[in-house]
Design a protein around this motif. Structure first.
Motif, short mmCIF file in Angstrom:
data_model
loop_
_atom_site.label_atom_id
_atom_site.label_comp_id
_atom_site.label_asym_id
_atom_site.label_seq_id
_atom_site.Cartn_x
_atom_site.Cartn_y
_atom_site.Cartn_z
N ALA A 48 0.83 -1.20 0.00
CA ALA A 48 0.00 0.00 0.00
C ALA A 48 0.87 1.25 0.00
O ALA A 48 2.00 1.26 0.52
CB ALA A 48 -0.92 0.00 1.22
N GLU A 52 -4.48 5.78 0.81
CA GLU A 52 -5.45 5.11 -0.05
C GLU A 52 -6.82 5.40 0.53
O GLU A 52 -7.17 4.90 1.59
CB GLU A 52 -5.18 3.60 -0.14
N ARG A 67 -11.23 5.85 -5.78
CA ARG A 67 -10.19 5.60 -4.79
C ARG A 67 -8.99 6.45 -5.15
O ARG A 67 -8.50 6.40 -6.29
CB ARG A 67 -9.81 4.13 -4.75
N TYR A 69 -5.10 7.33 -4.55
CA TYR A 69 -3.81 6.84 -4.11
C TYR A 69 -2.83 8.00 -4.13
O TYR A 69 -2.67 8.66 -5.17
CB TYR A 69 -3.29 5.75 -5.04
N GLU A 99 -5.56 -3.02 -7.76
CA GLU A 99 -4.89 -2.38 -6.63
C GLU A 99 -3.38 -2.32 -6.85
O GLU A 99 -2.74 -1.29 -6.61
CB GLU A 99 -5.18 -3.14 -5.34
N ARG A 103 -1.15 1.11 -7.18
CA ARG A 103 -0.08 1.38 -6.22
C ARG A 103 1.26 1.54 -6.91
O ARG A 103 2.03 2.45 -6.58
CB ARG A 103 -0.02 0.23 -5.21
N CYS A 106 1.31 4.85 -8.84
CA CYS A 106 1.35 5.96 -7.89
C CYS A 106 2.75 6.16 -7.34
O CYS A 106 3.30 7.27 -7.37
CB CYS A 106 0.37 5.68 -6.75
#
Length: 314
Positions: A48, A52, A67, A69, A99, A103, A106
């Motif tokens: 993560a 988030e 969502r 990030y 996800e 991640r 990001c």
């Protein structure tokens, strides 16, 4: 180039579209479970990031979830809007593979990623998912300071059906005088829902995506097959591609949808839009998820990060 054993194993393990006698909800649940199991077997998880956060955007026709990030507390970062795939009737920002991609992008591209959990067909047919993506883009730009982003440094991207929606959103932004985008990042895009390009690709039905499955996706998504020529359903059929943002298009050698992206790249170039395109040898439609089992999949994501970093640095 033939298929690597890891890619063939992935295709042999990949679930199909489910029992047609089951409800859409039952099929979705089974395919989602299969998707997460596939990623656990073939993909590399990503830790993560700093922030988030799920946000519900109230809308008259139903709330839209996004969502956000963030790689850290720094303000004024580039914003990348991410649209997941799933044939318009499957997929979620909660899927493990999505996800991990958000991640990774990001953190390594040092940008705020806004993932849009658009409504799915057949409960919400075309053009509802396109409008959801456009609403998510507008929200990201309008709320850029609150999410640590720069409203003047925004890109959009998607995978498969998500790439269709991302390209359609870029068209809407141009035609409605919306946000100026720096890039449309289109990975294994499906840009012609008439399926004419797919049928003429020369790639058979043994590589994870079949004409019959795409017909199912199209028929669940579009109120009528004739709408397959609507530019917002099939951006390849847009009469005018001028004035669109730069494009980075990624296709796979053994993907029957590869012609969609390659023809779109050619048309963008003809319209004076800066475009880069690469066809990845040995790849299939879903092999970008094989980050723990097939090294070229990691190269794919390295190229994505490079494209985002270069775009947002301009």
């Amino acid at each position: 180039m033939g298929l690597d054993p890891a890619v063939r194993e992935f295709l042999d393990t990949k679930p199909d579209s489910g029992d047609p006698d089951d409800s859409v909800a039952v099929r979705r649940a089974a395919i989602r479970k299969g998707s997460d199991a596939l990623f656990a077997a073939f993909g590399a998880p990503v830790d993560a990031v700093s922030v988030e956060q799920d946000i519900l955007l109230p809308r008259p026709d139903g709330d839209l979830r996004v969502r956000v990030y963030r790689p850290g507390p720094a303000p004024g970062l580039p914003i990348h809007v991410f649209v997941h795939g799933g044939g318009f009737w499957l997929g979620s920002i909660d899927e493990r593979v999505n996800e991990a991609m958000c991640r990774d992008r990001c953190r390594r591209a040092e940008c705020v990623v806004v993932a849009i959990d658009y409504r799915l067909a057949p409960e919400h047919r075309f053009p509802a998912p396109v409008e959801d993506c456009y609403a998510g883009l507008l929200w990201a730009v309008e709320n850029a300071p609150e999410i640590g982003g720069d409203a003047g440094n925004v890109s959009i991207g998607g995978i498969s059906a998500g790439a269709t929606l991302a390209a359609a959103t870029a068209l809407l932004a141009r035609d409605r005088g919306g946000p100026r985008l720096r890039l449309q990042l289109l990975e294994v895009p499906a840009l012609d829902l008439t399926l004419e390009q797919m049928r003429s690709s020369g790639v058979g039905n043994d590589y994870g995506v079949t004409v019959a499955e795409m017909e199912l996706c199209r028929d669940l998504y579009l109120p009528s097959a004739e709408q397959g020529r609507d530019p917002l359903a099939s951006p390849l059929h847009a009469h005018d591609l001028g004035g669109l943002p730069d494009a980075h298009i990624m296709t796979a050698e053994f993907d029957p949808l590869r012609n969609d992206g390659e023809r779109f790249a050619a048309r963008l170039d003809e319209a004076g839009v800066a475009v880069s395109h690469h066809r990845y040898p040995g790849a299939v439609h879903g092999s970008l998820a094989l980050t723990d089992s097939w090294p070229p999949a990691q190269l794919w994501h390295d190229d994505v990060v490079r494209a985002l970093r270069e775009t947002h640095a301009r």
